[in-house]
Design a protein around this motif. Sequence first.
Motif, short mmCIF file in Angstrom:
data_model
loop_
_atom_site.label_atom_id
_atom_site.label_comp_id
_atom_site.label_asym_id
_atom_site.label_seq_id
_atom_site.Cartn_x
_atom_site.Cartn_y
_atom_site.Cartn_z
N MET A 1 9.98 8.14 -1.84
CA MET A 1 10.14 6.69 -1.98
C MET A 1 8.81 6.00 -2.29
N ILE A 2 7.72 6.52 -1.74
CA ILE A 2 6.41 5.91 -1.96
C ILE A 2 6.07 5.88 -3.45
N GLU A 3 6.40 6.98 -4.14
CA GLU A 3 6.10 7.07 -5.57
C GLU A 3 6.85 6.00 -6.36
N ILE A 4 8.16 5.86 -6.05
CA ILE A 4 8.97 4.84 -6.73
C ILE A 4 8.48 3.45 -6.36
N PHE A 5 8.16 3.25 -5.08
CA PHE A 5 7.66 1.95 -4.63
C PHE A 5 6.41 1.55 -5.40
N LYS B 1 5.60 2.46 -8.31
CA LYS B 1 5.96 2.15 -9.70
C LYS B 1 6.57 0.76 -9.82
N THR B 2 7.24 0.30 -8.74
CA THR B 2 7.85 -1.03 -8.80
C THR B 2 6.85 -2.13 -8.41
N VAL B 3 5.76 -1.75 -7.75
CA VAL B 3 4.78 -2.75 -7.31
C VAL B 3 4.28 -3.64 -8.45
N PRO B 4 3.91 -3.07 -9.61
CA PRO B 4 3.42 -3.94 -10.70
C PRO B 4 4.43 -5.00 -11.12
N PHE B 5 5.73 -4.67 -11.09
CA PHE B 5 6.75 -5.64 -11.47
C PHE B 5 6.76 -6.82 -10.50
N PHE B 6 6.76 -6.49 -9.20
CA PHE B 6 6.79 -7.56 -8.20
C PHE B 6 5.44 -8.25 -8.09
N ALA B 7 4.36 -7.55 -8.46
CA ALA B 7 3.04 -8.20 -8.49
C ALA B 7 3.02 -9.29 -9.56
N LEU B 8 3.67 -9.04 -10.70
CA LEU B 8 3.76 -10.05 -11.74
C LEU B 8 4.58 -11.25 -11.25
#
Length: 309
Positions: A1-5, A7-14
Amino acid sequence: MIEIFLKTVPFFALIGLGYWAGATRFFTAEATAYLTKFVFYFALSAMIFRFTSNLELSDVWDGNLVLGYLAGTIAVYLLATGVAMLRKQSLEVTAVEAQCAVIGNVGFLGIPMLTLLLGEAAIGPVVMTVSIDLIVFSGLIVILITLSREGRLSIRTFGTVGLGLVRNPMIMSVVAGLTWAWLQLPIPAPMNDFLTILGGAATPGALFAIGASLSGKSAERMQTAAWLTFCKLGLHPLFVACGVIWLFPVDPYTATVVISAAALPVAGNVYILAQHYGVAPQRVSTAILVSTIVSILTVSGVIAALTAP
């Protein structure tokens, strides 16, 4: 899950960056509105057309996918409707709450994020999901609110629904792209480069616009928002999973895409409809805000669970 998380961080960072820009007034409400228009009518439309023009109708249309997604979505819709009725809400408020429970931000968040995380092949199931949401449920809320206020339905009501679909650039982009593919027309290199450049603005533009628009939303009725967030982020993907895995099975990849799409937070267009009709806009605003914040963890969790070996 950490790996997927991660990968999604940049989207939510935007999204977070957009929220900061809106909250500090670096980006005004007017600027956010114009950015949203640019993404909706131009960048996202270019991305969708470029993807769908390389598809066949069979890549988008899957009878089991439609039935499975509809079965899961309708089940949650009816559950949210029942709970609202038990709380003695009016028909129009009930329709808005049910809409929050099942309509996710597939257009602005799902298309760019899922195609990058799960591959460009995800565009077919994602487009099907968006189409069902727009055609079935966006039309349904207009019908229910009209029925609540006027006590009857008229040809004008259905004309309004149809006109809304024709004017929706996402629907038109899908139709144009699939028509182009059906005609087997090649995309000239300059046109492809143009669509690639313009479509490339869809992901950062859409995510930034989501965040900036969230900064202007205030919170109220947190208990209701928490319930609607639970429906959207928890029950909706769970019920859709039952629909596409057991009731109307589809292949594992398609199931992963459509369940991930169902796990997305409440869509901004629900707020637009609520505000347009003057039906509980602050309640919808809170549901969007809360579900988006919570989805930072839940979306990555759902995708990680579905893609685990």
